[in-house]
Design a protein around this motif. Structure first.
Motif, mmCIF file in Angstrom:
data_model
loop_
_atom_site.group_PDB
_atom_site.id
_atom_site.type_symbol
_atom_site.label_atom_id
_atom_site.label_comp_id
_atom_site.label_asym_id
_atom_site.label_seq_id
_atom_site.Cartn_x
_atom_site.Cartn_y
_atom_site.Cartn_z
ATOM 1 N N SER A 193 0.846 -1.186 0.000
ATOM 2 C CA SER A 193 0.000 0.000 0.000
ATOM 3 C C SER A 193 0.881 1.234 0.000
ATOM 4 C CB SER A 193 -0.920 -0.006 1.227
ATOM 5 O OG SER A 193 -1.573 1.251 1.356
ATOM 6 N N ASP A 195 -0.117 4.312 0.233
ATOM 7 C CA ASP A 195 -0.612 5.256 1.243
ATOM 8 C C ASP A 195 0.001 4.961 2.614
ATOM 9 O OD1 ASP A 195 -2.136 6.418 -0.699
ATOM 10 O OD2 ASP A 195 -4.010 5.434 -0.128
ATOM 11 N N HIS A 219 -0.371 14.421 -1.624
ATOM 12 C CA HIS A 219 -1.584 14.589 -2.431
ATOM 13 C C HIS A 219 -1.512 13.652 -3.632
ATOM 14 C CE1 HIS A 219 0.555 17.343 -5.383
ATOM 15 N NE2 HIS A 219 1.371 17.362 -4.335
ATOM 16 N N GLU A 221 -3.557 10.590 -6.111
ATOM 17 C CA GLU A 221 -4.489 9.464 -6.034
ATOM 18 C C GLU A 221 -4.235 8.643 -4.776
ATOM 19 O OE1 GLU A 221 -5.223 7.210 -9.639
ATOM 20 O OE2 GLU A 221 -4.118 8.705 -10.810
ATOM 21 N N ARG A 222 -5.306 8.119 -4.228
ATOM 22 C CA ARG A 222 -5.229 7.290 -3.018
ATOM 23 C C ARG A 222 -5.522 5.835 -3.362
ATOM 24 N NH1 ARG A 222 -2.902 10.225 1.141
ATOM 25 N NH2 ARG A 222 -3.641 12.383 1.014
#
Length: 338
Positions: A193, A195, A219, A221-222
């Motif tokens: 992941s 993130d 900042h 896309e997540r």
């Protein structure tokens, strides 16, 4: 007493390696004279044979010395090559003496010197890489421990302790990665992941950023998943953040986006950027405006070893781009089949 009789005078003439005997009848009244002439000829023949023997010996000595010199010079050069190899010289050039056996030994010594040179270079690179890769997480962990020691708030202590534990886990991952490189084991690729890695790094670098009165902005896309070992991804991004903190100014920006089947993570800041004279060599070892110059070279190697790449996308107000494969069911299946 003179013997009145006829005799044969024998003359030996060598013709093409054989001896041809000619016989002639001598008059009886010349026996004594011919006997004396025969004795003189014998002495002359002995003298000629002695001169020829001395000449043959001299020629043999000259030829022997020349042959010994022709053999001694290559052997001396071969001994010098072996001495240089034993003294630690990293590379030697094979000899070309014209003697097959000596040239073969020289080729083996030259190949051994090349192997030794590569082994020594790998050991030096490993030592430098290990020092650099361990220094950054240890420095961040020290900052966390200092934060814990400077506060009495249980909540802050708990938060800092959790972050410190995460840093220790990352440090353990760095050690595992280094050991894998030392044993030449292939990296175990898995879906990570993006993130979670960026969030952990944001917490890890927050004290250093705050101390420099700077901040980090995440900042883009997540929910992106990338194919790379988590320690390698953390090390690459941590190197980029550290580089921005050391050489840049203002806010450190971390932006994630898709580009086809690839995930691109861009790291930038508001500084002056990379000097033009080193921009083309920014990923080479020992090329840096300050410090060891190992960080970006290591980060690039980690990316390439995990089927990604790291590039300087913009020198003016430096922008680095990390390109990784996005994790998907098909890519994970291919990875598991390797």
């Amino acid at each position: 007493m003179l013997v009145v009789a006829t005799c044969l005078v024998i003359v030996m003439v060598p013709v093409f390696g054989s001896v041809v005997l000619f016989a002639a009848r001598a008059p009886s009244d010349r026996i004594v004279g011919n006997s004396l002439s025969g004795a003189g000829l014998a002495l002359v023949a002995l003298g000629v044979f002695a001169v020829l023997a001395l000449l043959a010996g001299a020629i043999g000595m000259i030829v022997a010395r020349r042959q010994a010199a022709q053999l001694t010079a290559p052997l001396t050069a071969l001994a010098g090559q072996a001495e240089r190899l034993g003294a630690g010289q990293e590379s030697t050039t094979p000899l070309a003496t014209g003697i097959r056996e000596i040239d073969k030994i020289s080729e083996v010594l030259a190949a051994s010197s090349m192997d030794m040179s590569r082994a020594l270079s790998a050991e030096r690179d490993f030592a430098a890489d290990a020092s650099h890769q361990l220094r950054t997480p240890l420095a961040a962990l020290l900052l966390r421990l200092e934060e814990i020691g400077a506060t009495d708030d249980p909540v802050v202590v708990r938060e800092e302790a959790e972050t410190a534990i995460a840093q220790v886990e990352r440090l353990a991952g760095v050690v595992d990665d280094l050991m894998g490189r030392a044993k030449r084991r292939p990296a175990e690729t898995s879906a990570v992941s993006l993130d979670s890695v960026i969030a952990a790094l944001q917490r890890e670098w927050q004290p250093a950023l705050s101390g420099a009165r700077r901040s980090m902005r995440v900042h883009g896309e997540r929910g992106l998943q990338v194919l790379i070992p988590r320690p390698a991804l953390s090390q690459i991004l941590s190197t980029l953040i550290e580089n921005s903190l050391a050489h840049g100014r203002g806010t450190v920006s971390v932006h994630a986006r898709r580009s086809g089947p690839t995930v691109v993570v861009e790291v930038s800041d508001d500084g002056a950027g990379v000097a033009p004279e080193i921009a083309a060599h920014i990923f080479e070892r020992s090329v840096s405006s300050s410090g060891t110059g190992l960080g970006l070279a290591l980060a690039r190697d980690l990316a390439e070893n995990n089927y990604g790449r790291l590039e300087l996308l913009r020198a003016d107000t430096a922008l680095f781009g990390l390109f990784l494969s996005e994790a998907s069911s098909s890519s994970l299946a291919k990875t598991n089949l390797r």
